[in-house]
Design a protein around this motif. Structure first.
Motif, mmCIF file in Angstrom:
data_model
loop_
_atom_site.group_PDB
_atom_site.id
_atom_site.type_symbol
_atom_site.label_atom_id
_atom_site.label_comp_id
_atom_site.label_asym_id
_atom_site.label_seq_id
_atom_site.Cartn_x
_atom_site.Cartn_y
_atom_site.Cartn_z
ATOM 1 N N MET A 172 0.763 -1.119 0.151
ATOM 2 C CA MET A 172 0.235 -0.063 0.026
ATOM 3 C C MET A 172 0.699 1.433 0.085
ATOM 4 N N GLY A 173 2.098 1.086 0.838
ATOM 5 C CA GLY A 173 2.773 2.472 0.796
ATOM 6 C C GLY A 173 2.419 3.461 1.471
ATOM 7 N N VAL A 174 3.022 4.555 1.267
ATOM 8 C CA VAL A 174 2.771 5.691 2.138
ATOM 9 C C VAL A 174 1.590 6.542 1.441
ATOM 10 N N LYS A 175 0.385 6.852 2.477
ATOM 11 C CA LYS A 175 -0.721 7.596 1.736
ATOM 12 C C LYS A 175 -0.663 9.134 1.857
ATOM 13 N N ALA A 176 -0.509 9.754 0.823
ATOM 14 C CA ALA A 176 -0.410 11.221 0.848
ATOM 15 C C ALA A 176 -2.088 11.830 1.493
ATOM 16 N N ILE A 177 -1.818 12.510 2.670
ATOM 17 C CA ILE A 177 -3.316 12.897 3.024
ATOM 18 C C ILE A 177 -3.302 14.406 3.002
ATOM 19 N N THR A 178 -4.444 15.164 3.099
ATOM 20 C CA THR A 178 -4.655 16.493 2.932
ATOM 21 C C THR A 178 -5.533 16.883 4.158
ATOM 22 N N ASP A 179 -5.685 18.262 4.190
ATOM 23 C CA ASP A 179 -6.403 18.819 5.345
ATOM 24 C C ASP A 179 -7.819 18.347 5.096
ATOM 25 N N GLU A 180 -8.418 18.263 3.844
ATOM 26 C CA GLU A 180 -9.689 17.607 3.754
ATOM 27 C C GLU A 180 -9.796 16.074 4.208
ATOM 28 N N THR A 181 -9.059 15.458 3.901
ATOM 29 C CA THR A 181 -9.040 13.813 4.052
ATOM 30 C C THR A 181 -8.502 13.477 5.322
ATOM 31 N N PHE A 182 -7.837 14.262 6.177
ATOM 32 C CA PHE A 182 -7.110 13.855 7.530
ATOM 33 C C PHE A 182 -8.356 13.296 8.558
ATOM 34 N N GLU A 183 -9.461 13.816 8.427
ATOM 35 C CA GLU A 183 -10.293 13.185 9.642
ATOM 36 C C GLU A 183 -10.622 11.693 9.134
ATOM 37 N N GLU A 184 -10.940 11.651 7.861
ATOM 38 C CA GLU A 184 -11.192 10.112 7.490
ATOM 39 C C GLU A 184 -10.262 9.077 7.276
ATOM 40 N N GLU A 185 -9.069 9.607 7.179
ATOM 41 C CA GLU A 185 -7.947 8.729 6.988
ATOM 42 C C GLU A 185 -7.176 8.551 8.251
ATOM 43 N N VAL A 186 -7.274 9.571 9.028
ATOM 44 C CA VAL A 186 -6.382 9.409 10.282
ATOM 45 C C VAL A 186 -7.304 9.123 11.461
ATOM 46 N N LEU A 187 -7.982 9.975 11.667
ATOM 47 C CA LEU A 187 -8.908 10.264 12.927
ATOM 48 C C LEU A 187 -9.925 8.850 13.120
ATOM 49 N N ASN A 188 -10.402 8.414 12.135
ATOM 50 C CA ASN A 188 -11.297 7.552 11.765
ATOM 51 C C ASN A 188 -10.871 6.120 11.549
ATOM 52 N N SER A 189 -9.487 5.873 11.469
ATOM 53 C CA SER A 189 -8.702 4.762 11.016
ATOM 54 C C SER A 189 -9.141 3.882 12.149
ATOM 55 N N SER A 190 -9.244 2.391 11.872
ATOM 56 C CA SER A 190 -9.139 1.497 12.804
ATOM 57 C C SER A 190 -8.067 0.800 13.309
ATOM 58 N N ILE A 191 -6.824 1.413 12.807
ATOM 59 C CA ILE A 191 -5.638 0.854 13.349
ATOM 60 C C ILE A 191 -4.720 2.001 13.234
ATOM 61 N N PRO A 192 -3.755 1.982 14.196
ATOM 62 C CA PRO A 192 -2.771 3.059 14.596
ATOM 63 C C PRO A 192 -2.415 3.872 13.317
ATOM 64 N N VAL A 193 -2.092 4.928 13.244
ATOM 65 C CA VAL A 193 -1.414 5.766 11.974
ATOM 66 C C VAL A 193 -0.421 6.539 12.556
ATOM 67 N N LEU A 194 0.665 6.350 11.475
ATOM 68 C CA LEU A 194 1.853 7.222 11.680
ATOM 69 C C LEU A 194 1.606 8.252 10.535
ATOM 70 N N VAL A 195 1.830 9.660 11.178
ATOM 71 C CA VAL A 195 1.687 10.746 10.076
ATOM 72 C C VAL A 195 3.244 11.419 9.904
ATOM 73 N N ASP A 196 3.527 11.505 8.830
ATOM 74 C CA ASP A 196 4.618 12.029 8.726
ATOM 75 C C ASP A 196 4.616 13.467 8.003
ATOM 76 N N PHE A 197 4.678 14.597 8.862
ATOM 77 C CA PHE A 197 4.514 16.041 8.377
ATOM 78 C C PHE A 197 5.836 16.431 7.799
ATOM 79 N N TRP A 198 5.925 16.956 6.530
ATOM 80 C CA TRP A 198 7.182 16.964 5.847
ATOM 81 C C TRP A 198 6.578 18.172 4.906
ATOM 82 N N ALA A 199 7.780 18.890 4.063
ATOM 83 C CA ALA A 199 7.655 19.681 3.201
ATOM 84 C C ALA A 199 8.677 19.559 2.091
ATOM 85 N N PRO A 200 8.676 19.940 1.003
ATOM 86 C CA PRO A 200 9.689 19.646 -0.066
ATOM 87 C C PRO A 200 10.753 20.552 0.226
ATOM 88 N N TRP A 201 10.782 21.619 0.957
ATOM 89 C CA TRP A 201 12.134 22.411 1.241
ATOM 90 C C TRP A 201 12.962 21.802 2.113
#
Lengths: 309, 108
Positions: free
Chosen positions: B1-30
């Motif tokens: 599945m790899g690393v899933k890119a999330i956005t402000d819009e999908t954060f709740e659905e993908e992260v907060l509502n996940s049935s398993i623990p979620v690791l979120v890597d906050f990053w930027a290209p710079w």
């Protein structure tokens, strides 16, 4: 891992370690690179490197490391992503103990450990790290758009990062404990000409204040004895480096600050063990001399291996 | 599945509502260190597939989510469990450090 005996184990994957690896592989030595974090070390924190020859427009730290990594990968990169926690001689060999109790055996070892950012050691610093206290302007500068920040230090890094931060912050206080900078004249000139930078001389920080994020700093003027408070949202600390050599005490000779003592061939006090880059005792810490020392360390290791056969 | 890119819009659905623990890597290209640890994050996503969901959030394009969690430095890694932030790691650290934090959350 297996009982494989490496010709050379290089600990640390910054410019010094990568150069040592390149030279070792070109000497057809069996080389292993041990790196605890991402490849690159401190160079990754630099936005633009302007004093590494061959890049007239300057080159971002990440890109320079990427190129160095590509170059060593051409010769096959044997990489272990773990932290080394002990080194001991074992007959003709050296044994390196890794954090998960795995042991690496090698005929020679090159220590290219780099150095960590020195901390101020004042209240609030640790608690607010990542919440306004930063050691990397490139990473965290953009979080401070139109805000006021403080930069601590008076060397090249401090001045360069203060200049970089003016791209985002509306004002940058550059706080230095002495009345003159150590930084290279061209940077001093740029800082003094920059209208967004206000230099505060003879001043140190006593405390960093803030609840959930940095709200300000308590300053102390060493000349007048006056205390003050500056409202800032960010504190960027660039007061030099400290070695991470605690685990080598009693194994190789260190100077009083903990940096590794080497001779001009990069030999440490332990035969067959070499050191290079920011972890050695020396007056100047630049990418260019780290690379040079890495090359010398690998060539010395090669010579030692030839003579011991 | 790899690393899933999330956005402000999908954060709740993908992260907060996940049935398993979620690791979120906050990053930027710079950010050099962020790019340097990206391969480690990819490895973790593969190795922990099914046990931990691994996501990345570009703070440049999605300022609201990092703002909510008071992020002022990157890379910052936050582990979420049952919709709550339970662990946070600031800076480019070793794979072992991230793995230790994840194991703590998985066991806890």
């Amino acid at each position: 891992m297996s009982d494989k005996i490496w010709d050379v184990a290089i600990i640390g994957g910054g410019p010094a370690g990568l150069t040592a690896y390149l030279y070792a592989r070109r000497a057809l030595l069996e080389a292993l690179l041990i790196e605890k974090g991402p490849i690159g070390g401190q160079v990754l924190l630099t936005d633009l490197i302007e004093n590494y020859p061959g890049f007239p427009e300057g080159i971002p730290g990440f890109e320079l490391i990427q190129k160095m990594q590509e170059q060593v990968e051409k010769y096959g990169l044997n990489l272990v992503q773990k932290k080394a926690i002990a080194l001991k001689p074992e007959g003709e060999l050296k044994e390196i103990l890794l954090e998960d109790k795995e042991v690496v055996k090698a005929r020679t070892v090159i220590l290219a450990l780099g150095a960590g950012m020195r901390k101020l050691g004042i209240p609030g610093e640790k608690e607010l790290t990542g919440k306004g206290v930063s050691y990397c302007a490139t990473c965290d500068g953009p979080f401070f758009k139109n805000q006021i920040v403080a930069v601590i230090g008076g060397g090249n890094t401090a001045l360069q990062e203060a200049l970089y931060l003016t791209k985002f912050a509306k004002k940058v206080y550059l706080i230095h404990r002495r009345d003159a900078f150590r930084a290279t004249p061209i940077l001093q000139q740029r800082v003094k000409e920059n209208p967004k930078i206000e230099i505060i001389w003879n001043t140190v920080l006593k405390e960093i204040k803030g609840k959930d994020s940095v709200e300000g700093v308590v300053t102390y003027n060493r000349q007048t004895g006056e205390e003050g408070f500056l409202e800032v949202a960010g504190v960027f600390i660039f007061i030099g480096h400290e070695p991470e050599t605690e685990w080598l005490k009693g194994v190789v000779e260190l100077d009083e600050k903990g940096f590794i003592l080497v001779n001009q061939n990069m030999e440490t006090s332990l035969k067959g063990v070499y050191a290079c880059g920011d972890c050695i005792s020396k007056p100047f810490r630049q990418i260019i001399n780290a690379c040079g020392e890495g090359a010398v360390a690998a060539l010395s290791a090669e010579k030692y291996l030839e003579s011991s056969h | 599945m790899g690393v899933k890119a999330i956005t402000d819009e999908t954060f709740e659905e993908e992260v907060l509502n996940s049935s398993i623990p979620v690791l979120v890597d906050f990053w930027a290209p710079w950010c050099g260190p962020c790019r340097a640890i990206a391969p480690i994050i990819e490895e973790l996503a593969e190795e922990l597939e099914g046990k931990v969901k691994v996501c990345k959030c570009n703070v440049d394009e999605n300022p609201i989510t990092p703002g909510k969690f008071g992020i002022r430095a990157i890379p910052t890694l936050i582990i979420f469990k049952n919709g709550e932030a339970v662990e946070s790691i600031v800076g480019a650290v070793s794979k072992a450090t991230i793995l230790n934090a994840l194991n703590k959350v998985l066991e806890g």
